[in-house]
Scaffold this motif. Structure first.
Motif, PDB file in Angstrom:
ATOM      1  N   LEU A 197     -22.321 -36.147  25.829  1.00  0.00           N
ATOM      2  CA  LEU A 197     -22.170 -35.086  24.833  1.00  0.00           C
ATOM      3  C   LEU A 197     -21.831 -35.715  23.493  1.00  0.00           C
ATOM      4  CD1 LEU A 197     -21.804 -32.139  23.865  1.00  0.00           C
ATOM      5  CD2 LEU A 197     -19.419 -32.303  24.631  1.00  0.00           C
ATOM      6  N   GLN A 198     -22.687 -35.480  22.499  1.00  0.00           N
ATOM      7  CA  GLN A 198     -22.412 -35.911  21.126  1.00  0.00           C
ATOM      8  C   GLN A 198     -21.695 -34.774  20.415  1.00  0.00           C
ATOM      9  OE1 GLN A 198     -23.098 -38.991  19.534  1.00  0.00           O
ATOM     10  NE2 GLN A 198     -21.734 -38.046  18.036  1.00  0.00           N
ATOM     11  N   SER A 199     -20.444 -35.012  20.023  1.00  0.00           N
ATOM     12  CA  SER A 199     -19.653 -33.948  19.424  1.00  0.00           C
ATOM     13  C   SER A 199     -20.110 -33.667  17.999  1.00  0.00           C
ATOM     14  CB  SER A 199     -18.167 -34.339  19.423  1.00  0.00           C
ATOM     15  OG  SER A 199     -17.944 -35.391  18.498  1.00  0.00           O
ATOM     16  N   GLN A 200     -19.731 -32.493  17.510  1.00  0.00           N
ATOM     17  CA  GLN A 200     -20.010 -32.138  16.132  1.00  0.00           C
ATOM     18  C   GLN A 200     -19.084 -32.915  15.196  1.00  0.00           C
ATOM     19  OE1 GLN A 200     -22.446 -30.091  15.112  1.00  0.00           O
ATOM     20  NE2 GLN A 200     -23.102 -29.743  17.225  1.00  0.00           N
ATOM     21  N   SER A 201     -19.597 -33.293  14.036  1.00  0.00           N
ATOM     22  CA  SER A 201     -18.769 -33.993  13.059  1.00  0.00           C
ATOM     23  C   SER A 201     -17.674 -33.073  12.543  1.00  0.00           C
ATOM     24  CB  SER A 201     -19.622 -34.490  11.890  1.00  0.00           C
ATOM     25  OG  SER A 201     -20.595 -35.405  12.339  1.00  0.00           O
ATOM     26  N   LEU A 202     -16.486 -33.624  12.384  1.00  0.00           N
ATOM     27  CA  LEU A 202     -15.366 -32.839  11.872  1.00  0.00           C
ATOM     28  C   LEU A 202     -14.617 -33.649  10.825  1.00  0.00           C
ATOM     29  CD1 LEU A 202     -12.380 -33.856  13.226  1.00  0.00           C
ATOM     30  CD2 LEU A 202     -13.531 -33.034  15.257  1.00  0.00           C
ATOM     31  N   GLU A 203     -13.934 -32.945   9.942  1.00  0.00           N
ATOM     32  CA  GLU A 203     -13.132 -33.578   8.902  1.00  0.00           C
ATOM     33  C   GLU A 203     -11.672 -33.512   9.333  1.00  0.00           C
ATOM     34  OE1 GLU A 203     -12.211 -33.115   4.117  1.00  0.00           O
ATOM     35  OE2 GLU A 203     -14.116 -32.412   4.962  1.00  0.00           O
ATOM     36  N   ALA A 204     -11.084 -34.665   9.632  1.00  0.00           N
ATOM     37  CA  ALA A 204      -9.719 -34.726  10.136  1.00  0.00           C
ATOM     38  C   ALA A 204      -8.789 -35.259   9.064  1.00  0.00           C
ATOM     39  CB  ALA A 204      -9.654 -35.616  11.376  1.00  0.00           C
ATOM     40  N   THR A 205      -7.586 -34.683   9.020  1.00  0.00           N
ATOM     41  CA  THR A 205      -6.547 -35.152   8.109  1.00  0.00           C
ATOM     42  C   THR A 205      -5.597 -36.058   8.881  1.00  0.00           C
ATOM     43  OG1 THR A 205      -6.685 -33.114   6.821  1.00  0.00           O
ATOM     44  CG2 THR A 205      -4.723 -34.468   6.515  1.00  0.00           C
ATOM     45  N   LEU A 206      -5.431 -37.283   8.412  1.00  0.00           N
ATOM     46  CA  LEU A 206      -4.614 -38.262   9.116  1.00  0.00           C
ATOM     47  C   LEU A 206      -3.157 -38.160   8.684  1.00  0.00           C
ATOM     48  CD1 LEU A 206      -7.029 -41.304   8.912  1.00  0.00           C
ATOM     49  CD2 LEU A 206      -7.013 -39.429  10.534  1.00  0.00           C
ATOM     50  N   LYS A 207      -2.322 -38.969   9.324  1.00  0.00           N
ATOM     51  CA  LYS A 207      -0.883 -38.915   9.067  1.00  0.00           C
ATOM     52  C   LYS A 207      -0.558 -39.288   7.633  1.00  0.00           C
ATOM     53  CE  LYS A 207       3.504 -40.633  10.941  1.00  0.00           C
ATOM     54  NZ  LYS A 207       4.127 -41.508  11.959  1.00  0.00           N
ATOM     55  N   ASP A 208      -1.336 -40.198   7.025  1.00  0.00           N
ATOM     56  CA  ASP A 208      -1.098 -40.604   5.643  1.00  0.00           C
ATOM     57  C   ASP A 208      -1.849 -39.734   4.640  1.00  0.00           C
ATOM     58  OD1 ASP A 208      -3.600 -41.424   6.288  1.00  0.00           O
ATOM     59  OD2 ASP A 208      -3.288 -43.546   5.896  1.00  0.00           O
ATOM     60  N   ASN A 209      -2.252 -38.541   5.082  1.00  0.00           N
ATOM     61  CA  ASN A 209      -2.916 -37.529   4.244  1.00  0.00           C
ATOM     62  C   ASN A 209      -4.310 -37.938   3.777  1.00  0.00           C
ATOM     63  OD1 ASN A 209      -0.791 -35.633   4.363  1.00  0.00           O
ATOM     64  ND2 ASN A 209       0.292 -36.685   2.703  1.00  0.00           N
ATOM     65  N   ARG A 210      -4.862 -38.965   4.347  1.00  0.00           N
ATOM     66  CA  ARG A 210      -6.249 -39.302   4.057  1.00  0.00           C
ATOM     67  C   ARG A 210      -7.151 -38.484   4.974  1.00  0.00           C
ATOM     68  NH1 ARG A 210      -7.471 -45.563   3.386  1.00  0.00           N
ATOM     69  NH2 ARG A 210      -9.349 -44.608   2.560  1.00  0.00           N
ATOM     70  N   ARG A 211      -8.330 -38.169   4.466  1.00  0.00           N
ATOM     71  CA  ARG A 211      -9.270 -37.353   5.233  1.00  0.00           C
ATOM     72  C   ARG A 211     -10.479 -38.209   5.608  1.00  0.00           C
ATOM     73  NH1 ARG A 211      -7.855 -32.084   4.808  1.00  0.00           N
ATOM     74  NH2 ARG A 211      -9.896 -31.358   5.510  1.00  0.00           N
TER      75      ARG A 211
END
Length: 293
Positions: free
Chosen positions: A68-82
């Protein structure tokens, strides 16, 4: 004869009925025998299976590992970088009965549509707890295993098992790329300027050392030249003194020739002398001797 006409169709009907009640289970699949929407039998071993014709149906599911190839998502990391992240998951059906009850007649496609948001939620949960350095590093095994464990736990009710999850893409959003590239360029330019400054400083030190060496070497060479010249003059004077002591007339003659050469050289100032001057005594004497005093 008439009896045979009735028996033959009956035999054919029985044979067709018997064939319709037999099915083959492949080693690459799992089989459910359904009756009016209810599971009557689950078969996971390869071989022959039997069902009630016209009443029971056979539903087949893959027993192999699926992807299964997942859909691309925009994640926010702990250091507030996306970051834009997507993943590839491998999974398999572990319980065909639970799988059927969870996805119904939708089968594999319905399962993947339900598994994709589970994978995405697990990715957001894990990536939101780490800094960007951990995501962008070469060793992300711990992160992927954590995502797999969460997805496996949440998808167990579907009758499936998530075997592995791999992050296949970790990119910056488009709006951040230009700023990131500009910052990287500025850092590289600053490093280049530092290297150039250090190189110029080293070059200045080398040049100063070379100039100092030239001055020292030149001074030493001049000092040695003066010493050699003084020694040579002293030796010359000694030779002259010895020659004068042996033959004063010859010494005076050579000194006069030297005086002639220097005074009559082209470019010298004009001089006015009397013909019978002592300066020309050797030229006026037929014997080439100086006039007696």
């Amino acid at each position: 004869m008439a009896r045979i006409q009735y028996i033959l169709p009956a035999v054919l009907a029985v044979g067709a009925l018997a064939l319709s009640s037999v099915f083959i289970v492949d080693e690459r699949e799992q089989v459910l025998v359904m009756q009016f929407g209810q599971v009557k039998q689950q078969i996971s071993e390869p071989g022959l299976g039997f069902k009630v014709p016209f009443i029971q149906d056979v539903v087949r599911y893959e027993d192999r590992i699926l992807g299964l190839q997942s859909q691309s998502l925009e994640a926010t990391l702990k250091d507030n970088r996306r970051l834009i992240v997507d993943a590839f998951a491998r999974w398999r059906i572990t319980n065909a009965v639970d799988f059927r009850e969870a996805v119904g007649a939708g089968g594999i496609e319905a399962a993947q549509s339900r598994l994709d948001p589970i994978i995405s939620a697990a990715m957001r949960q894990v990536l939101g707890s780490v800094n960007s350095n951990a995501v962008l590093s070469e060793d992300r095994t711990g992160l992927m295993n954590a995502i797999r464990d969460i997805a496996r736990q949440q998808s167990a009710s579907l009758g499936i098992e998530v075997i592995d999850v791999r992050l296949t893409r970790t990119d910056l959003p488009e709006q951040n790329l230009a700023a990131t590239y500009a910052r990287m360029r500025a850092e590289r330019e600053r490093e280049a300027a530092d290297e150039i400054a250090r190189g110029n400083e080293a070059a200045s030190r080398v040049k100063a050392s070379a100039d100092r060496a030239v001055v020292v070497t030149t001074s030493d060479a001049r000092r040695q030249a003066e010493v050699i010249r003084g020694e040579a003059d002293a030796e010359r004077n000694a030779i002259y003194s010895e020659a004068f002591g042996r033959d004063p007339e010859f010494f005076a003659f050579t000194r006069s020739l030297t005086a002639y050469e220097r005074s009559l050289r082209e470019g010298n100032s004009s001089i006015v002398l009397e013909p019978n001057s002592d300066f020309f005594s050797y030229l006026n004497s037929p014997e080439g001797r100086a006039a007696a005093e």
